[in-house]
Scaffold this motif. Sequence first.
Motif, PDB file in Angstrom:
ATOM      1  N   HIS A   1       0.884  -1.160  -0.068  1.00 58.75           N
ATOM      2  CA  HIS A   1      -0.115  -0.002   0.105  1.00 58.75           C
ATOM      3  C   HIS A   1       0.811   1.402  -0.024  1.00 58.75           C
ATOM      4  O   HIS A   1       0.166   2.584  -0.458  1.00 58.75           O
ATOM      5  CB  HIS A   1      -0.890   0.070   0.994  1.00 58.75           C
ATOM      6  N   LYS A   2       2.037   1.019   0.562  1.00 61.61           N
ATOM      7  CA  LYS A   2       2.919   2.386   0.610  1.00 61.61           C
ATOM      8  C   LYS A   2       3.124   2.689  -1.135  1.00 61.61           C
ATOM      9  O   LYS A   2       3.638   3.873  -1.278  1.00 61.61           O
ATOM     10  CB  LYS A   2       4.094   2.125   1.160  1.00 61.61           C
ATOM     11  N   LYS A   3       3.485   1.906  -1.959  1.00 64.61           N
ATOM     12  CA  LYS A   3       3.710   1.938  -3.286  1.00 64.61           C
ATOM     13  C   LYS A   3       2.754   2.372  -4.150  1.00 64.61           C
ATOM     14  O   LYS A   3       2.695   2.691  -5.218  1.00 64.61           O
ATOM     15  CB  LYS A   3       4.485   0.996  -3.762  1.00 64.61           C
ATOM     16  N   ASP A   4       1.509   1.974  -3.864  1.00 60.81           N
ATOM     17  CA  ASP A   4       0.183   1.927  -4.449  1.00 60.81           C
ATOM     18  C   ASP A   4      -0.427   3.410  -4.414  1.00 60.81           C
ATOM     19  O   ASP A   4      -0.777   4.012  -3.429  1.00 60.81           O
ATOM     20  CB  ASP A   4      -1.004   1.192  -4.048  1.00 60.81           C
ATOM     21  N   PRO A   5      -0.209   4.065  -5.568  1.00 60.41           N
ATOM     22  CA  PRO A   5      -0.783   5.675  -5.630  1.00 60.41           C
ATOM     23  C   PRO A   5      -2.296   5.829  -5.285  1.00 60.41           C
ATOM     24  O   PRO A   5      -2.663   6.736  -4.607  1.00 60.41           O
ATOM     25  CB  PRO A   5      -0.399   5.961  -6.957  1.00 60.41           C
ATOM     26  N   ARG A   6      -3.137   4.499  -5.338  1.00 57.08           N
ATOM     27  CA  ARG A   6      -4.516   4.593  -4.949  1.00 57.08           C
ATOM     28  C   ARG A   6      -4.688   5.011  -3.437  1.00 57.08           C
ATOM     29  O   ARG A   6      -5.624   5.691  -3.003  1.00 57.08           O
ATOM     30  CB  ARG A   6      -5.286   3.393  -5.087  1.00 57.08           C
ATOM     31  N   PHE A   7      -3.754   4.462  -2.500  1.00 57.87           N
ATOM     32  CA  PHE A   7      -3.845   4.777  -1.334  1.00 57.87           C
ATOM     33  C   PHE A   7      -3.630   6.276  -0.937  1.00 57.87           C
ATOM     34  O   PHE A   7      -4.359   6.938  -0.118  1.00 57.87           O
ATOM     35  CB  PHE A   7      -2.876   3.949  -0.355  1.00 57.87           C
TER      36      PHE A   7
ATOM     37  N   LYS B   1     -10.919  11.780  -7.482  1.00 60.62           N
ATOM     38  CA  LYS B   1     -10.552  11.094  -8.836  1.00 60.62           C
ATOM     39  C   LYS B   1     -11.346   9.693  -8.811  1.00 60.62           C
ATOM     40  O   LYS B   1     -11.380   8.827  -7.932  1.00 60.62           O
ATOM     41  CB  LYS B   1      -9.107  11.080  -8.769  1.00 60.62           C
ATOM     42  N   ASP B   2     -11.529   9.220 -10.061  1.00 65.81           N
ATOM     43  CA  ASP B   2     -12.049   7.953 -10.460  1.00 65.81           C
ATOM     44  C   ASP B   2     -10.729   7.061 -10.243  1.00 65.81           C
ATOM     45  O   ASP B   2      -9.726   7.160 -11.055  1.00 65.81           O
ATOM     46  CB  ASP B   2     -12.532   7.983 -11.782  1.00 65.81           C
ATOM     47  N   VAL B   3     -10.963   6.144  -9.322  1.00 65.89           N
ATOM     48  CA  VAL B   3      -9.872   5.038  -9.303  1.00 65.89           C
ATOM     49  C   VAL B   3     -10.333   3.687  -9.402  1.00 65.89           C
ATOM     50  O   VAL B   3     -11.328   3.155  -8.947  1.00 65.89           O
ATOM     51  CB  VAL B   3      -9.157   5.246  -7.645  1.00 65.89           C
ATOM     52  N   SER B   4      -9.423   3.041 -10.054  1.00 69.10           N
ATOM     53  CA  SER B   4      -9.738   1.492 -10.377  1.00 69.10           C
ATOM     54  C   SER B   4      -9.404   0.665  -9.226  1.00 69.10           C
ATOM     55  O   SER B   4      -8.806   0.834  -8.574  1.00 69.10           O
ATOM     56  CB  SER B   4      -8.852   1.001 -11.635  1.00 69.10           C
ATOM     57  N   PHE B   5     -10.472  -0.279  -8.953  1.00 68.64           N
ATOM     58  CA  PHE B   5     -10.368  -1.079  -7.951  1.00 68.64           C
ATOM     59  C   PHE B   5      -9.544  -2.421  -8.179  1.00 68.64           C
ATOM     60  O   PHE B   5      -9.365  -3.302  -7.460  1.00 68.64           O
ATOM     61  CB  PHE B   5     -11.804  -1.560  -7.300  1.00 68.64           C
ATOM     62  N   ASP B   6      -9.310  -2.870  -9.446  1.00 68.25           N
ATOM     63  CA  ASP B   6      -8.529  -3.694 -10.014  1.00 68.25           C
ATOM     64  C   ASP B   6      -7.211  -3.821  -9.423  1.00 68.25           C
ATOM     65  O   ASP B   6      -6.419  -2.648  -9.658  1.00 68.25           O
ATOM     66  CB  ASP B   6      -8.642  -3.873 -11.598  1.00 68.25           C
ATOM     67  N   GLU B   7      -6.538  -4.734  -8.969  1.00 67.32           N
ATOM     68  CA  GLU B   7      -5.148  -4.778  -8.470  1.00 67.32           C
ATOM     69  C   GLU B   7      -4.226  -4.918  -9.965  1.00 67.32           C
ATOM     70  O   GLU B   7      -4.689  -5.737 -10.643  1.00 67.32           O
ATOM     71  CB  GLU B   7      -4.756  -5.953  -7.401  1.00 67.32           C
TER      72      GLU B   7
ATOM     73  N   GLY C   1       3.501  -6.166 -14.509  1.00 63.66           N
ATOM     74  CA  GLY C   1       3.366  -6.190 -16.189  1.00 63.66           C
ATOM     75  C   GLY C   1       2.278  -5.314 -16.338  1.00 63.66           C
ATOM     76  O   GLY C   1       2.212  -4.893 -17.754  1.00 63.66           O
ATOM     77  N   GLY C   2       1.525  -4.641 -15.693  1.00 69.40           N
ATOM     78  CA  GLY C   2       0.264  -3.773 -16.094  1.00 69.40           C
ATOM     79  C   GLY C   2      -0.866  -4.377 -16.068  1.00 69.40           C
ATOM     80  O   GLY C   2      -1.769  -3.735 -16.660  1.00 69.40           O
ATOM     81  N   THR C   3      -1.146  -5.626 -16.074  1.00 72.41           N
ATOM     82  CA  THR C   3      -2.419  -6.362 -16.286  1.00 72.41           C
ATOM     83  C   THR C   3      -2.825  -6.570 -14.892  1.00 72.41           C
ATOM     84  O   THR C   3      -2.262  -6.905 -13.965  1.00 72.41           O
ATOM     85  CB  THR C   3      -2.125  -7.465 -17.060  1.00 72.41           C
ATOM     86  N   SER C   4      -4.189  -6.879 -14.891  1.00 70.84           N
ATOM     87  CA  SER C   4      -4.891  -6.879 -13.669  1.00 70.84           C
ATOM     88  C   SER C   4      -4.722  -8.412 -13.266  1.00 70.84           C
ATOM     89  O   SER C   4      -4.731  -9.419 -13.918  1.00 70.84           O
ATOM     90  CB  SER C   4      -6.352  -6.570 -13.793  1.00 70.84           C
ATOM     91  N   ALA C   5      -4.510  -8.557 -11.911  1.00 71.51           N
ATOM     92  CA  ALA C   5      -4.383  -9.998 -11.254  1.00 71.51           C
ATOM     93  C   ALA C   5      -5.665 -10.725 -11.192  1.00 71.51           C
ATOM     94  O   ALA C   5      -6.577 -10.042 -10.980  1.00 71.51           O
ATOM     95  CB  ALA C   5      -3.614  -9.842  -9.964  1.00 71.51           C
ATOM     96  N   GLU C   6      -5.592 -11.904 -11.432  1.00 71.41           N
ATOM     97  CA  GLU C   6      -6.774 -12.795 -11.065  1.00 71.41           C
ATOM     98  C   GLU C   6      -6.774 -13.613 -10.106  1.00 71.41           C
ATOM     99  O   GLU C   6      -5.939 -14.074  -9.400  1.00 71.41           O
ATOM    100  CB  GLU C   6      -7.327 -13.305 -12.533  1.00 71.41           C
TER     101      GLU C   6
END
Length: 97
Positions: A6-12, A82-88, A92-97
């Motif tokens: 979470h420290k690296k994730d700009p969404r936080f 701001k509109d923020v995506s909830f996808d992790e 590689g830039g793709t969402s994790a599943e």
Amino acid sequence: MDKHTHKKDPRFKIAEKEAWIGIGLVLFNFVWWFGFAYGMGSGPVEKYKYILGLPAWFFYSCVAGFIIMIVLVIIVVKFFFKDVSFDEETEGGTSAE
């Protein structure tokens, strides 16, 4: 997600900023309501002034305060949130599943 991600994730950072804005709006609303309700409403009833059939203290604290808060929330959401995506996202830039 580990506890350090979470420290690296700009969404936080965005979520924290928006939370502080929300807290500021709540505090503003409380000060507005309290100031008018107890400032104007603490006098004798005989000296109350009325607006649209409501005591002025009630009109300003509840009716006008409600309208002002609606306008402020619309402005804040439109211009500051701001509109923020909830996808992790993975590295590689793709969402994790």
